[in-house]
Design an enzyme around this catalytic site. Sequence first.
Site, short mmCIF file in Angstrom:
data_model
loop_
_atom_site.label_atom_id
_atom_site.label_comp_id
_atom_site.label_asym_id
_atom_site.label_seq_id
_atom_site.Cartn_x
_atom_site.Cartn_y
_atom_site.Cartn_z
CB VAL A 65 9.62 -39.49 36.60
CG1 VAL A 65 9.11 -40.12 37.88
CG2 VAL A 65 10.18 -40.56 35.68
CG ASN A 76 1.94 -37.44 20.71
OD1 ASN A 76 1.02 -36.63 20.61
ND2 ASN A 76 2.53 -37.70 21.86
CB SER A 93 4.22 -38.15 25.57
OG SER A 93 5.33 -37.45 26.05
CD GLU A 104 -1.94 -42.61 21.91
OE1 GLU A 104 -2.06 -42.58 20.69
OE2 GLU A 104 -0.89 -42.26 22.47
CG HIS A 146 0.15 -40.92 26.06
ND1 HIS A 146 0.22 -40.68 24.71
CD2 HIS A 146 0.59 -39.79 26.65
CE1 HIS A 146 0.67 -39.45 24.51
NE2 HIS A 146 0.90 -38.89 25.68
P1 NAD Z 1 7.20 -32.47 34.95
O1 NAD Z 1 8.59 -32.05 34.71
O2 NAD Z 1 6.15 -31.45 35.20
O3 NAD Z 1 7.16 -33.48 36.18
C1 NAD Z 1 8.07 -34.51 36.37
C2 NAD Z 1 8.20 -34.77 37.85
O4 NAD Z 1 8.93 -35.96 38.05
C3 NAD Z 1 8.94 -33.66 38.60
O5 NAD Z 1 8.17 -33.23 39.69
C4 NAD Z 1 10.21 -34.35 39.09
O6 NAD Z 1 10.64 -33.87 40.36
C5 NAD Z 1 9.74 -35.78 39.19
N1 NAD Z 1 10.80 -36.77 39.16
C6 NAD Z 1 11.93 -36.78 38.44
N2 NAD Z 1 12.64 -37.90 38.72
C7 NAD Z 1 11.95 -38.60 39.62
C8 NAD Z 1 12.16 -39.82 40.30
N3 NAD Z 1 13.25 -40.56 40.09
N4 NAD Z 1 11.22 -40.22 41.15
C9 NAD Z 1 10.14 -39.49 41.38
N5 NAD Z 1 9.89 -38.33 40.77
C10 NAD Z 1 10.78 -37.88 39.91
O7 NAD Z 1 6.81 -33.39 33.71
P2 NAD Z 1 5.37 -33.72 33.10
O8 NAD Z 1 5.06 -32.74 32.06
O9 NAD Z 1 4.40 -33.94 34.20
O10 NAD Z 1 5.66 -35.10 32.35
C11 NAD Z 1 5.76 -36.32 33.03
C12 NAD Z 1 5.61 -37.46 32.06
O11 NAD Z 1 4.37 -37.35 31.38
C13 NAD Z 1 6.66 -37.49 30.97
O12 NAD Z 1 6.96 -38.83 30.67
C14 NAD Z 1 5.97 -36.83 29.79
O13 NAD Z 1 6.47 -37.25 28.56
C15 NAD Z 1 4.58 -37.33 29.98
N6 NAD Z 1 3.52 -36.51 29.35
C16 NAD Z 1 3.58 -35.16 29.42
C17 NAD Z 1 2.58 -34.40 28.83
C18 NAD Z 1 2.61 -32.91 28.90
O14 NAD Z 1 1.97 -32.27 28.08
N7 NAD Z 1 3.28 -32.31 29.86
C19 NAD Z 1 1.54 -35.04 28.15
C20 NAD Z 1 1.49 -36.43 28.12
C21 NAD Z 1 2.51 -37.15 28.73
#
Ligand code: NAD
Length: 724
Positions: free
Chosen positions: A405, A505, A434, A467, A455
């Site tokens: 999320v 990172n 992340s 990771e 990760h």
């Molecule tokens: P995103 O915003 O695309 O997706 C997040 C999703 O979570 C959304 O669909 C939202 O509706 C949902 N959400 C929010 N609250 C929720 C809840 N209580 N229950 C269920 N769903 C819920 O974000 P993302 O880019 O996919 O990132 C998600 C995670 O992955 C984060 O922790 C981010 O740090 C990590 N991450 C992201 C990347 C990247 O490059 N985007 C890379 C590695 C890790």
Amino acid sequence: MAEDMASGNAFRLQVESGGLATLTFDNPGRSVNVFNRAVIAELAEVVDELADRTDVRCLVLLSGKPTNFIAGADVDEIARITDGKEIEVAVVTVQGIFSKWEDLPFPTVAAVRGTCMGGGTEISLASDYLVISDRESVRIGLPETKLGIIPAWGGCVRMPRKIGLTAALDIILAGKAVRPKKAFKIGLADALVPDASFGHEVRRFADLVIAGKAPKPRKADFKSRLLDGNPLGRKLVFDQARKQVLERTGGNYPAPLRAIEVIATGLSDGPSAGFAAEARAEMELAVSPVCKNLVHLFRLMEGSKRADPGAAPGRPVESTAVVGAGVMGGGIAQIIADKADVEVRMKDIQEQALAQGMAVASRLFDKQLERRWLTRPEAARKMTLLRPSLEYTGFAAADLVIEAVVEKLEIKRRVFADLERTTRPEAILATNTSSISIDLISAEMERPERCVGMHFFNPVSQMPLVEVIAGSRTSAEATRTVADFARRLGKTPVVVKDGPGFLVNRLLGFTMAEALWLLNDGYSIDDLDRTLREWGMPMGPLTLIDEVGIDTAVHVGRILVDAFGDRLEFPEWFDRLVDDGRLGAKSGKGFYRYKAGKRQEPDPAVYPLLGLEPTAGPPSPQLVSDRLILPMVNEAARCLDEGVVATAGDLDLAMIMGTGFPPFRGGLCRWADQQGLGKLREVLDRMAGERGERYRPSVALDRAVEGGGLYALWGQVGTSNGDG
Ligand code: NAD
């Protein structure tokens, strides 16, 4: 009745009264067949004996291993050899044995039912026929150029003759392995037979050979013969190939270029000249630093595939769930359905996000359909493994849940509280965070030992690193389960300790900050990105910040500065980009301009916005490596000293798999050791005096210099692969 004729160590020859002979290759004590010195000596004897046989009418080469035909040459031997002459002699010896094999007075059939690489493919090419099983997992190819060498046991000479020049270049220059269907289609295999009745089909094929009724061995088809056969057509193909290799490798990988020359010699001057050219090229390539670095990486990867059998076992994972169906959640759910082939519950709070998550997965399957990696019914079946829901439906059955999320501690804590209520107490609960500490996420949990970081990197389908982050209370079982599961997804897990930025990172933060300081010093976006690309990174630092998202980079940057502010600093203008609505690629503007989602030229408006003028001219490669790479080396020593990552090998693997750190340099630590760590420390010391304390060599780096290098002090073999 079969008569057992020779029972050496690795080869077993059986000859039936009707003249059908089988030679079974079964390396004792190893899971795969490799050609090492002892095996080659034994094969030489077997071939000499066979050459004198008058009772054999057809010889079938088989493997005694269930999923491996022949893995190729022994990589440990390639790693060890430092004498070019010794390599030349070894190559010529094997070429001689394979040529004798080719000249045996009866037809030969290579019966390939498992992975067939390098020397395995080359002995198959020296056989009259190649029969291959249609088992999906079988691959056949010539991966040598990936190790910095060329197929020198006749592969460069025989492959183009068998499948045509264009198809041969496609395999050899990229070090490719192909699936059975493709092998048959391009004419590498003469027959594609059902795996279920492999033994029977091979025998039938051999009977046809004996009866003189087998199809003619396949040769390159008419069209490619026409093109390859005339010197002008050939020259065009070679010129094109050279251009493509240079574009892809930036000239940093000599092996594919040498392969082109050798293949050309083999085609224009005949096989003997081709074999001699193979041997000459190999004696130079196999002792080169690029080859040794690539072999080093290969061994790190092999090491990471094996979990320590003595360590705490992980839990079996039969059912999974993902929370958050965004960019990452959708990708993670898809790869689980695809690679692990188990059910994935996918929960979000928005209907629309679920629909998007499903669409992400569906698009990824469509791509595989296009490439014919999956059949339509298979893809459809895998899609049904994805079960979207707005509730925690089915979570009680999950062995592993991955949370993805939004990156907000409060929301993540709430999700983990929900998960503690809705899952079984023994289920492993992973987070894809992340930047947030695992200990913080699990602080309020009843059973924090099952909380662990998993990760993934973006895009999930393409980035090979995971990771695995162990918080201070994470159990060895949770760590191991996630590492094993990452391997099942085809990823390379590296176990790291909880802490700001974890490993990758954290290190990247130092290079990104320094890139911004270089921009501040008057270097241009274009020059900086190009110079680091030429150094071998897949993209420049400013392109990378645009890709990550400038807002995300600012956010992670703050976390890192909070933790490492004594030595990490970002220019004060960094936030201004976000205030200007420049979030990078996703917002259509950042350091670069974007058109229809595609990166265009650097945006000149960035300089006045930040109060900068790009007047410095192009930086020297030395300056870029001193300023962008050395701060990472300094921090890498700290990470190793703090035990953030267990070994220098693991650190190198993580940087190569997670950031595309140039494989030909062998990894960050290996590169630093090869430069001379003492020399690098002097440069850092000098920069600290001239430019600021942030460059000051760390105590950890001092220790490494005194200890003889990063590898000398912090080991090499991947020991932290999910084993606590
Ligand atoms: P995103 O915003 O695309 O997706 C997040 C999703 O979570 C959304 O669909 C939202 O509706 C949902 N959400 C929010 N609250 C929720 C809840 N209580 N229950 C269920 N769903 C819920 O974000 P993302 O880019 O996919 O990132 C998600 C995670 O992955 C984060 O922790 C981010 O740090 C990590 N991450 C992201 C990347 C990247 O490059 N985007 C890379 C590695 C890790």
